[in-house]
Design a protein around this motif. Sequence first.
Motif, mmCIF file in Angstrom:
data_model
loop_
_atom_site.group_PDB
_atom_site.id
_atom_site.type_symbol
_atom_site.label_atom_id
_atom_site.label_comp_id
_atom_site.label_asym_id
_atom_site.label_seq_id
_atom_site.Cartn_x
_atom_site.Cartn_y
_atom_site.Cartn_z
ATOM 1 N N ILE B 101 -25.043 30.643 -88.858
ATOM 2 C CA ILE B 101 -24.381 30.288 -87.592
ATOM 3 C C ILE B 101 -24.176 28.777 -87.512
ATOM 4 N N LEU B 102 -25.209 28.040 -87.892
ATOM 5 C CA LEU B 102 -25.103 26.577 -87.815
ATOM 6 C C LEU B 102 -23.975 26.073 -88.711
ATOM 7 N N ALA B 103 -23.950 26.561 -89.958
ATOM 8 C CA ALA B 103 -22.922 26.100 -90.896
ATOM 9 C C ALA B 103 -21.522 26.471 -90.404
ATOM 10 N N LEU B 104 -21.365 27.714 -89.981
ATOM 11 C CA LEU B 104 -20.040 28.172 -89.542
ATOM 12 C C LEU B 104 -19.602 27.445 -88.265
ATOM 13 N N THR B 105 -20.556 27.220 -87.362
ATOM 14 C CA THR B 105 -20.234 26.523 -86.119
ATOM 15 C C THR B 105 -19.776 25.095 -86.392
ATOM 16 N N LEU B 106 -20.565 24.404 -87.238
ATOM 17 C CA LEU B 106 -20.211 23.013 -87.530
ATOM 18 C C LEU B 106 -18.845 22.945 -88.204
ATOM 19 N N ASN B 107 -18.604 23.914 -89.082
ATOM 20 C CA ASN B 107 -17.315 23.937 -89.762
ATOM 21 C C ASN B 107 -16.177 24.212 -88.791
ATOM 22 N N SER B 108 -16.374 25.235 -87.968
ATOM 23 C CA SER B 108 -15.336 25.609 -87.013
ATOM 24 C C SER B 108 -15.094 24.482 -86.012
ATOM 25 N N GLY B 109 -16.161 23.830 -85.557
ATOM 26 C CA GLY B 109 -16.005 22.717 -84.604
ATOM 27 C C GLY B 109 -15.095 21.631 -85.133
ATOM 28 N N ALA B 110 -15.247 21.325 -86.423
ATOM 29 C CA ALA B 110 -14.421 20.273 -87.021
ATOM 30 C C ALA B 110 -12.946 20.669 -87.012
ATOM 31 N N TYR B 111 -12.686 21.912 -87.409
ATOM 32 C CA TYR B 111 -11.284 22.354 -87.452
ATOM 33 C C TYR B 111 -10.698 22.518 -86.056
ATOM 34 N N VAL B 112 -11.485 23.129 -85.167
ATOM 35 C CA VAL B 112 -10.980 23.392 -83.820
ATOM 36 C C VAL B 112 -10.638 22.081 -83.104
ATOM 37 N N SER B 113 -11.462 21.060 -83.285
ATOM 38 C CA SER B 113 -11.159 19.802 -82.594
ATOM 39 C C SER B 113 -9.839 19.225 -83.097
ATOM 40 N N GLU B 114 -9.582 19.388 -84.387
ATOM 41 C CA GLU B 114 -8.308 18.897 -84.926
ATOM 42 C C GLU B 114 -7.129 19.736 -84.420
ATOM 43 N N ILE B 115 -7.346 21.044 -84.324
ATOM 44 C CA ILE B 115 -6.288 21.933 -83.835
ATOM 45 C C ILE B 115 -5.959 21.606 -82.381
ATOM 46 N N LEU B 116 -7.008 21.437 -81.565
ATOM 47 C CA LEU B 116 -6.782 21.122 -80.151
ATOM 48 C C LEU B 116 -6.130 19.750 -80.000
ATOM 49 N N ARG B 117 -6.523 18.827 -80.874
ATOM 50 C CA ARG B 117 -5.928 17.496 -80.796
ATOM 51 C C ARG B 117 -4.424 17.575 -81.027
ATOM 52 N N GLY B 118 -4.049 18.436 -81.977
ATOM 53 C CA GLY B 118 -2.617 18.655 -82.215
ATOM 54 C C GLY B 118 -1.927 19.131 -80.943
ATOM 55 N N GLY B 119 -2.590 20.064 -80.230
ATOM 56 C CA GLY B 119 -2.034 20.562 -78.977
ATOM 57 C C GLY B 119 -1.895 19.453 -77.948
ATOM 58 N N TYR B 120 -2.927 18.632 -77.822
ATOM 59 C CA TYR B 120 -2.884 17.558 -76.822
ATOM 60 C C TYR B 120 -1.802 16.541 -77.130
ATOM 61 N N LEU B 121 -1.653 16.241 -78.423
ATOM 62 C CA LEU B 121 -0.620 15.259 -78.791
ATOM 63 C C LEU B 121 0.768 15.825 -78.523
ATOM 64 N N GLY B 122 0.872 17.167 -78.479
ATOM 65 C CA GLY B 122 2.177 17.784 -78.268
ATOM 66 C C GLY B 122 2.618 17.812 -76.813
ATOM 67 N N VAL B 123 1.720 17.457 -75.908
ATOM 68 C CA VAL B 123 2.079 17.498 -74.486
ATOM 69 C C VAL B 123 2.926 16.272 -74.129
ATOM 70 N N ASP B 124 4.051 16.545 -73.497
ATOM 71 C CA ASP B 124 5.012 15.501 -73.132
ATOM 72 C C ASP B 124 4.347 14.388 -72.311
ATOM 73 N N LYS B 125 4.599 13.163 -72.724
ATOM 74 C CA LYS B 125 4.020 11.993 -72.058
ATOM 75 C C LYS B 125 4.463 11.912 -70.600
ATOM 76 N N GLY B 126 5.680 12.364 -70.332
ATOM 77 C CA GLY B 126 6.210 12.327 -68.966
ATOM 78 C C GLY B 126 5.357 13.124 -67.985
ATOM 79 N N LEU B 127 4.686 14.175 -68.483
ATOM 80 C CA LEU B 127 3.860 14.985 -67.582
ATOM 81 C C LEU B 127 2.609 14.224 -67.167
ATOM 82 N N HIS B 128 2.062 13.421 -68.084
ATOM 83 C CA HIS B 128 0.946 12.554 -67.717
ATOM 84 C C HIS B 128 1.369 11.596 -66.621
#
Lengths: 248, 232
Positions: B101-128
């Motif tokens: 669980i620890l290994a898979l969690t740490l691994n998934s956390g690294a990927y998920v944060s990058e995936i979510l970051r992609g989503g956040y960067l995709g949000v139009d600046k005008g909405l902010h």
Amino acid sequence: MNESDQKPIIILEDVCKFFGDFQALRNINLQVKKGERVVVCGPSGSGKSTMIRCINRLEEHDSGKIFVDGRELTSAVKDIDAVRREVGMVFQSFNLFPHLTAINNLMLALKLVRKTKKSEAREIAMRFLERVHIPEQADKYPSQLSGGQQQRVAIARALCMNPEVMLFDEPTSALDPEMISEVLDVMTDLANEGMTMIVITHEMGFARNVADNIVFMDCGQIVEMKPTDEFFENPESERTKLFLEQIL
Amino acid sequence: MTFDIYLIFDSIPKMLAGIGMTLHLLFLSSFLGLILGIIILLMRISGRWYLSFPTFAYIYFFRGTPILVQIFVIYHGLPQFEAIRDSVFWPILREPFGCAILALTLNSGAYVSEILRGGYLGVDKGLHEAGKALGLSTPHRFIYVTTPIAVRLAIPAYSNDFISMLKATSLASTITLLEMTGVARTIVAQTFAPYEIFIAAAIIYLVMTWFLQRGFGLFEKRMSRYIKLSEA
């Protein structure tokens, strides 16, 4: 008008703004009184947008002072929040929240910033949608509305926060020609109701009808600021004349 | 060499004994990984170097090494340190399940944060900017404006990662856990029929993947309803 009406609600004193080495604003001085309607025009890149975006701190000015309703705009969060409560803004690209319906676009800030109860927020939002003549679109998503309708929702969204001043950053520039008038009509109504407005626009017909004063900007400076009739009939600077010739 | 197709069907029910462990590993580590990924993302976009710098090291390490190596390091490596054996985490790290669980969690956390970051960067600046102009605070903008849009943008990449995680759980069999692949290996040891048994395992993984794809597809559709409508 009594004396308090004559006090400027917005004051810019020697405001300068740089983007890197480029100076976007050069010693801007501007005063807008309560109830006054100011149209800002000028070629693109002249600093019009930057100027009004400094007023609600979407851009940070590098020097000079900005006062909104007597409060100086500093980097303190308290000041920024207070100023944003007084100032509503309408953008060229509407910037409606795409995941919320029209009425929820209006209700979001009412609930979160004004702490209005949901039922009351809905009532207020509906009243403002009626004011911009689209109550029947309340439950549609922005993507289902035409550009003109979206911009009217955006105007209603800013208005329902009950601002003292409204800023318009080229509100009709992204619209198809047949939708421009429905947005300008709403803005004209607003002006007639006595709202303090600063409007960046190339719609000179609207400017003539509505504006008390016209500001002409070029290269980050205010070249000329005059009462509307005088501006059109008797522009002083060569740059203003040239601009008017091109646009009229 | 003979190929016994009936053995495939016979072994599938037996293999389902491991499905509980597989799903347990998948959902628990994905859930913890999602929380970790959000924390890592918030640290990364905080604009404070002492918060964002560690996230670079973390993401680099877990994206840059095989999960199998990470599992071995945690399972075989950590117990060598007395400090770990004396720590409150020892009851978890002592068990292969905790290590997986620890290994898979740490691994998934690294990927998920990058995936979510992609989503956040995709949000139009005008909405902010619209949010700011309306006086919404930074946390309010983050929760009510950016996140719903970013999540929708991130779903396709996230579902990809989730399915990768399903397959990664099979690595837990290397540290004695009897999840599906582990069960399959046990059956192979009894039947000496690796071909049929692993094909049976593959079939079960495919079926699970199909359900996951469908689930994410429906979720994406639901999250995108405000866009879909305009096309209708």
